[in-house]
Motif scaffolding. Structure first.
Motif, PDB file in Angstrom:
ATOM      1  N   ASN A   1      17.287 -27.295 -43.203  1.00 27.26           N
ATOM      2  CA  ASN A   1      17.417 -26.506 -44.422  1.00 27.26           C
ATOM      3  C   ASN A   1      17.248 -25.032 -44.081  1.00 27.26           C
ATOM      4  OD1 ASN A   1      17.384 -28.513 -46.896  1.00 27.26           O
ATOM      5  ND2 ASN A   1      15.891 -29.268 -45.423  1.00 27.26           N
ATOM      6  N   ARG A   2      17.992 -24.180 -44.801  1.00 28.60           N
ATOM      7  CA  ARG A   2      17.958 -22.749 -44.532  1.00 28.60           C
ATOM      8  C   ARG A   2      17.158 -22.030 -45.612  1.00 28.60           C
ATOM      9  NH1 ARG A   2      23.204 -18.877 -44.712  1.00 28.60           N
ATOM     10  NH2 ARG A   2      22.724 -19.088 -46.934  1.00 28.60           N
ATOM     11  N   TYR A   3      16.320 -21.100 -45.157  1.00 31.54           N
ATOM     12  CA  TYR A   3      15.533 -20.255 -46.047  1.00 31.54           C
ATOM     13  C   TYR A   3      15.695 -18.809 -45.605  1.00 31.54           C
ATOM     14  CZ  TYR A   3      13.355 -24.605 -47.531  1.00 31.54           C
ATOM     15  OH  TYR A   3      13.141 -25.864 -48.017  1.00 31.54           O
ATOM     16  N   GLU A   4      15.194 -17.907 -46.428  1.00 33.40           N
ATOM     17  CA  GLU A   4      15.242 -16.499 -46.079  1.00 33.40           C
ATOM     18  C   GLU A   4      13.952 -15.809 -46.487  1.00 33.40           C
ATOM     19  OE1 GLU A   4      18.494 -14.711 -48.186  1.00 33.40           O
ATOM     20  OE2 GLU A   4      17.353 -14.507 -50.047  1.00 33.40           O
ATOM     21  N   ALA A   5      13.629 -14.747 -45.755  1.00 36.05           N
ATOM     22  CA  ALA A   5      12.445 -13.930 -46.045  1.00 36.05           C
ATOM     23  C   ALA A   5      12.893 -12.480 -46.221  1.00 36.05           C
ATOM     24  CB  ALA A   5      11.436 -14.045 -44.909  1.00 36.05           C
TER      25      ALA A   5
ATOM     26  N   VAL B   1      15.861 -11.927 -43.474  1.00 33.08           N
ATOM     27  CA  VAL B   1      16.095 -12.740 -42.291  1.00 33.08           C
ATOM     28  C   VAL B   1      16.270 -14.183 -42.737  1.00 33.08           C
ATOM     29  CG1 VAL B   1      13.614 -12.998 -41.864  1.00 33.08           C
ATOM     30  CG2 VAL B   1      15.235 -13.444 -40.023  1.00 33.08           C
ATOM     31  N   GLU B   2      17.373 -14.777 -42.342  1.00 35.21           N
ATOM     32  CA  GLU B   2      17.659 -16.176 -42.663  1.00 35.21           C
ATOM     33  C   GLU B   2      17.297 -17.046 -41.452  1.00 35.21           C
ATOM     34  OE1 GLU B   2      21.773 -16.103 -43.585  1.00 35.21           O
ATOM     35  OE2 GLU B   2      21.500 -15.283 -45.613  1.00 35.21           O
ATOM     36  N   TYR B   3      16.723 -18.214 -41.722  1.00 36.60           N
ATOM     37  CA  TYR B   3      16.291 -19.091 -40.640  1.00 36.60           C
ATOM     38  C   TYR B   3      16.418 -20.535 -41.097  1.00 36.60           C
ATOM     39  CZ  TYR B   3      12.024 -19.041 -43.452  1.00 36.60           C
ATOM     40  OH  TYR B   3      11.126 -19.139 -44.493  1.00 36.60           O
TER      41      TYR B   3
ATOM     42  N   GLY C   1       7.359 -24.572 -51.788  1.00 32.12           N
ATOM     43  CA  GLY C   1       7.241 -23.337 -52.549  1.00 32.12           C
ATOM     44  C   GLY C   1       7.224 -22.109 -51.661  1.00 32.12           C
ATOM     45  N   LYS C   2       7.922 -22.168 -50.493  1.00 30.64           N
ATOM     46  CA  LYS C   2       7.991 -21.062 -49.538  1.00 30.64           C
ATOM     47  C   LYS C   2       6.611 -20.683 -49.013  1.00 30.64           C
ATOM     48  CE  LYS C   2      12.267 -19.194 -51.448  1.00 30.64           C
ATOM     49  NZ  LYS C   2      12.983 -18.012 -51.968  1.00 30.64           N
ATOM     50  N   ASN C   3       5.758 -21.667 -48.855  1.00 29.13           N
ATOM     51  CA  ASN C   3       4.441 -21.426 -48.281  1.00 29.13           C
ATOM     52  C   ASN C   3       4.303 -22.075 -46.910  1.00 29.13           C
ATOM     53  OD1 ASN C   3       3.474 -20.014 -50.548  1.00 29.13           O
ATOM     54  ND2 ASN C   3       3.034 -21.931 -51.598  1.00 29.13           N
ATOM     55  N   LYS C   4       4.944 -23.206 -46.712  1.00 26.40           N
ATOM     56  CA  LYS C   4       4.785 -23.934 -45.463  1.00 26.40           C
ATOM     57  C   LYS C   4       5.415 -23.175 -44.293  1.00 26.40           C
ATOM     58  CE  LYS C   4       5.709 -28.464 -43.409  1.00 26.40           C
ATOM     59  NZ  LYS C   4       6.314 -29.798 -43.640  1.00 26.40           N
ATOM     60  N   TYR C   5       6.634 -22.658 -44.471  1.00 32.92           N
ATOM     61  CA  TYR C   5       7.323 -21.917 -43.427  1.00 32.92           C
ATOM     62  C   TYR C   5       7.413 -20.425 -43.747  1.00 32.92           C
ATOM     63  CZ  TYR C   5       8.854 -26.639 -42.226  1.00 32.92           C
ATOM     64  OH  TYR C   5       8.880 -27.966 -41.907  1.00 32.92           O
ATOM     65  N   GLY C   6       7.511 -20.094 -45.034  1.00 33.66           N
ATOM     66  CA  GLY C   6       7.697 -18.698 -45.401  1.00 33.66           C
ATOM     67  C   GLY C   6       6.539 -17.799 -44.994  1.00 33.66           C
ATOM     68  N   SER C   7       5.315 -18.282 -45.140  1.00 27.17           N
ATOM     69  CA  SER C   7       4.160 -17.451 -44.808  1.00 27.17           C
ATOM     70  C   SER C   7       4.107 -17.116 -43.317  1.00 27.17           C
ATOM     71  CB  SER C   7       2.880 -18.164 -45.258  1.00 27.17           C
ATOM     72  OG  SER C   7       1.735 -17.405 -44.928  1.00 27.17           O
TER      73      SER C   7
END
Length: 430
Positions: free
Chosen positions: A328-332, A382-384, A392-398
């Protein structure tokens, strides 16, 4: 009470007659002899059978399990040997004296003792022991006393009417006993079949769930039809009941039927299955932990369970964030000051984020993009890619944001804050 007094008087007369009869006394002697021979044989055979049937402790194959199961019945060896020897003695007595009531009574008593040992030492605690204690033992006691046929005839003569359905009290009792045993056996069989199906690694999760539901319906459907046959109920009455149920579904149970059919469709398609993280149009989101015939159960990241009717997965838009562990792709988002040389920022951030252990390089590595020029800052993102769902964007986002912050600090790049210029007009001394 009068019938009981008659039975007691008959038993007393029979006992006195036996005591005064040489043939009866000889049968008593044969009963005692059969018991002591059975006791001697059981004492000799028990160690031999234990040594033969006991498997190695580490053995787990089918034969080993069957041998351990056979060991459970060793306590029945003594009463069953006494029963067999008494049966031989009964044949000899009837051939010699033309009678064998005493030894036949003793044979039934040994059978009752076998049933008693079976309930006490073989049946596991729970439903089966309860059934043995309150059903098997009373039936065995009535059989030993010779009253089972009389009780059965009286129960069979009592008629019970429920509308157009007629059956006897004996059929009702037999149905209750058989029904409880059948549905317990069905529950046990369903549990065993579900465990076997879940252990098959080649089946897709949706296929496993569908197979489990199909086996459950088949097991309990067969148990219900068998119960109807045991109770002697005409299956045409069941057809009438099915018609009434169909009318009820058409009038008031449409939603239940729709959810049931929707559940079957979900299992057949396999696009949404157990373990997927989904989001519905209503805002409900979570991991599917269970799929039943009526609803799916979502577990949120804070541990709450949400029950969603199956129909919602068919008639509304569903976003599925996972497919059995796919990436899955997320961004910061972050910003830098206008004084920064923004040409060095993408490579700096991509290298910093790539060092994190959970960041995937496939299907694509970290990608830092310039998003725009704000009032006080230059905006980047930055997309990763990661393997799993971010709670809730806490596991990887932080951790990603920490990596961005540390990389910018090490490079001497500051993060801006809003600046405001206040102009005072007509101020004193201006």
């Amino acid at each position: 009470m009068e019938k009981l007094q008659v039975w007691l008087q008959q038993a007393t007369d029979t006992a006195l007659g036996w005591l005064a009869s040489p043939a009866a006394l000889s049968q008593f002697a044969l009963l005692i002899l059969a018991y002591f021979i059975a006791r001697l044989l059981a004492r000799r055979l028990t160690p031999i059978l234990e040594g033969t049937l006991t498997p190695k402790p580490e053995a787990t194959h089918l034969i080993a399990r069957l041998r351990r199961f056979a060991l459970l019945f060793l306590p029945l060896l003594l009463p069953l040997l006494a029963y067999a020897l008494t049966a031989v003695g009964e044949g000899l007595t009837r051939a010699t004296f033309g009678t064998g009531e005493v030894i036949a009574f003793g044979k039934r008593v040994f059978l009752f003792l076998a049933a008693l040992e079976f309930v006490r030492r073989v049946l596991p605690s729970g439903f089966l022991k309860l059934l043995g204690r309150y059903v098997l033992l009373p039936v065995a006691a009535l059989y030993a006393l010779g009253l089972l046929d009389d009780v059965t005839d009286r129960l069979n003569a009592a008629q019970v009417n429920l509308g157009n359905i007629e059956f006897t009290a004996l059929a009702l009792i037999r149905g209750l006993i058989a029904g409880s045993l059948l549905f317990w056996l069905g529950s046990w069989s369903n549990h065993q079949s579900a465990g076997y199906i879940k252990a098959q690694p080649d089946l897709r999760p949706a296929t496993r769930e569908l197979a489990i539901k199909a086996s459950e319906v088949a097991i309990f459907g067969a148990a219900f039809l068998l119960l109807m046959s045991i109770m002697g109920i005409d299956l045409t009455a069941v057809a009438v009941l099915g018609g009434a149920l169909g009318v009820g579904i058409g009038l008031g149970l449409q939603q239940i039927a729709a959810n049931f059919v929707s559940g079957i469709i979900l299992l057949l398609e396999g696009q949404t299955t157990v373990g997927d993280y989904v989001e519905l149009d209503g805002g409900e989101r979570g991991t599917i932990v269970k799929m039943t015939a009526r609803a799916c159960i979502l577990e949120t990241f804070d541990g709450k369970w949400i029950v969603i009717p199956n129909e919602h997965f068919i008639t509304t838009r569903v976003v599925n964030y996972s497919d059995q562990g796919s990436a899955n792709r997320y961004e910061a988002l972050f910003s830098v000051a206008y004084e920064t040389d923004i040409n060095i920022v993408p490579d700096l951030i991509e290298r910093a984020v790539s060092k994190l252990p959970f960041i995937l390089q496939q299907p694509d590595g970290p990608d830092c993009e310039l998003r725009g020029f704000g009032e006080s800052s230059v905006d980047f993102a930055v997309e990763y890619w990661v393997s799993g769902i971010d709670d809730g964007k806490n596991k990887y986002g932080s951790p990603v944001l920490f990596a961005i912050w540390n990389a910018l600090k090490e490079a001497g790049i500051g993060m801006p804050y809003p600046h405001r210029v206040v102009e005072l007009r007509n101020a004193p001394g201006a």
